[in-house]
Scaffold this active site. Structure first.
Site, short mmCIF file in Angstrom:
data_model
loop_
_atom_site.label_atom_id
_atom_site.label_comp_id
_atom_site.label_asym_id
_atom_site.label_seq_id
_atom_site.Cartn_x
_atom_site.Cartn_y
_atom_site.Cartn_z
N GLU A 1 0.90 -1.62 -0.52
CA GLU A 1 0.08 -0.42 -0.02
C GLU A 1 1.16 1.72 -0.26
O GLU A 1 1.85 1.65 0.45
CB GLU A 1 -0.99 0.12 1.08
CG GLU A 1 -0.04 -0.09 2.81
CD GLU A 1 -0.95 0.76 3.94
OE1 GLU A 1 -1.82 1.93 3.38
OE2 GLU A 1 -1.27 -0.03 4.85
N LYS B 1 -5.19 11.29 1.33
CA LYS B 1 -5.64 9.33 1.56
C LYS B 1 -6.52 8.84 1.28
O LYS B 1 -7.58 9.30 0.86
CB LYS B 1 -5.12 9.06 3.24
CG LYS B 1 -5.98 8.34 3.76
CD LYS B 1 -5.60 7.74 4.97
CE LYS B 1 -6.33 7.10 5.79
NZ LYS B 1 -6.70 7.55 7.36
N ASP C 1 -16.54 6.01 14.19
CA ASP C 1 -15.63 5.87 13.48
C ASP C 1 -15.76 4.26 13.35
O ASP C 1 -14.61 4.00 14.28
CB ASP C 1 -14.67 6.37 14.31
CG ASP C 1 -13.89 6.30 13.05
OD1 ASP C 1 -13.54 5.71 12.01
OD2 ASP C 1 -12.41 7.87 13.21
N SER D 1 -12.76 1.86 10.45
CA SER D 1 -12.10 2.32 9.02
C SER D 1 -12.88 1.62 8.08
O SER D 1 -13.76 0.48 8.18
CB SER D 1 -10.73 1.36 9.24
OG SER D 1 -10.52 1.20 7.93
N ASP E 1 -11.41 -0.17 5.98
CA ASP E 1 -10.85 -1.77 5.63
C ASP E 1 -11.52 -2.64 5.67
O ASP E 1 -11.99 -3.70 5.09
CB ASP E 1 -9.78 -1.44 6.45
CG ASP E 1 -8.42 -0.43 5.83
OD1 ASP E 1 -8.71 -0.12 5.15
OD2 ASP E 1 -7.19 -0.25 6.70
N LYS F 1 -3.78 -1.93 15.01
CA LYS F 1 -3.19 -0.75 16.36
C LYS F 1 -3.60 -0.98 17.47
O LYS F 1 -4.84 -0.70 17.43
CB LYS F 1 -2.86 0.81 15.37
CG LYS F 1 -1.08 0.26 14.80
CD LYS F 1 -1.32 1.87 13.79
CE LYS F 1 -2.54 1.99 13.02
NZ LYS F 1 -1.71 1.32 11.69
#
Ligand code: PSU
Ligand code: MN
Length: 302
Positions: free
Chosen positions: A24, A85, A137, A139, A141, A158
């Site tokens: 990425e 981003k 919130d 992601s 992803d 993380k």
């Protein structure tokens, strides 16, 4: 004009069934500070080429989604102050506005799959943010992993995120998760997040076999491989716990929300640990690139 540009090197390797690993770009546009960002991006490509695996670094250059960025393009994105981003939803906007963008795990997985690449290594995944019950919130992803049939190698999520809730969401989204030689789910900077997963795997052939079974079953989800950083290289868990408290407080003070949250927290932690977390972040990434290369090899050999 095709909307995704695939480099000749990547196209030929995919067509010949040779091992290819997707990488990425948000990690070097927004995750790591200059000048280490460019060094890490360049090094990981060299690490792969030296082991006979074709690197496919993915990003957006002047609106064009590129699979297999050239060295000059990687350098451009690494040093561009106006680089954005881009997750999947940003791709059409970046295209129309001809922006330069780093692609997140979601957008990278999307492009990799579209290019016929079967494996992708990143550092840490996006997931459910702390306080998500109020902020919503989570992601993008996660949604991407539910719909893109590739293999993604990460060191877990993380510790800036709510790891337990992230694992719950991955279950809801039907995403298979396996630990590399462990059932202790890693916490990116730390070897063990304290959360357990059900299955471990100890060979890359087994991972290739899981991906093949996923395809035979007609399932669309990513096979997620959690690869912990070796304990001797992890950030001290006590130190991390302290830093996280002040990092979240600083984000709240600065009213950081949405997709700025992850870069803000990573940057805060890097400063607060005097660069120690940066070195760990880089080690984590190298470790994932190395495992991704072996998985790409096993898939190619099937
Ligand atoms: N892992 C890192 N550094 C990063 C990221 C992950 O070590 O910069 C990036 C990835 O690109 C991931 C994104 O997809 O953060 C998640 O951002 P968000 O929480 O806004 O979805
Ligand atoms: Mn987010």
């Amino acid at each position: 004009m095709s909307s995704i540009r695939i480099s000749d090197e990547v196209r030929e390797a995919v067509a010949a069934g040779r091992p290819v690993l997707a990488l990425e770009s948000t990690i070097f546009t927004h995750g790591l500070p200059r000048p280490r960002n460019l060094q890490v991006a360049t090094e990981s490509e060299a690490q792969l080429r030296a082991s006979g695996v074709t690197p496919a670094t993915i990003g957006v250059v002047a609106g064009e989604l590129v699979v297999g960025l050239s060295s000059a393009e990687i350098e451009l994105l690494s040093n561009d102050d106006s680089v954005v981003k881009a997750s999947i939803r940003d791709l059409p906007i970046a295209a129309a506005k001809q922006l330069n963008a780093g692609t997140t795990v979601a957008a990278t997985a999307y492009a990799a799959h579209a290019a016929g690449i079967k494996v992708f290594s990143t550092g840490g995944l996006g997931g459910v943010h702390q306080g998500a019950a109020q902020t919503f919130d989570e992601s993008a992803d996660l949604g991407a992993l539910a719909t893109l049939p590739i293999v993604v190698v990460s060191a877990g999520v993380k510790s800036i995120l709510d790891i337990g809730l992230t694992l719950e969401r991955l279950e809801t989204l039907n995403v298979p998760v396996v630990g590399w030689k462990t059932t202790d789910y890693p916490g990116f900077y730390i070897t063990d997040s304290g959360f357990d997963i059900e299955y471990s795997v100890d060979s890359t052939d087994e991972i290739a076999s899981i991906a093949a079974s996923r395809d035979e079953l007609g399932l669309a989800s990513t096979v997620l491989v959690a690869n912990p950083i070796p304990a001797e290289k992890q950030l001290s868990p006590e130190k991390l716990e302290q830093v996280l408290v002040s990092a979240h407080a600083a984000a709240a003070d600065a009213n950081i929300v949405g997709h700025d949250t992850t870069p803000f927290l990573l940057d805060y932690i890097q400063r607060a640990t005097g660069g120690e977390s940066l070195e760990v972040n880089i080690d984590v990434y190298r470790n994932n690139v190395a495992l991704g290369a072996e998985i790409a090899r096993s898939i190619s050999a099937r």
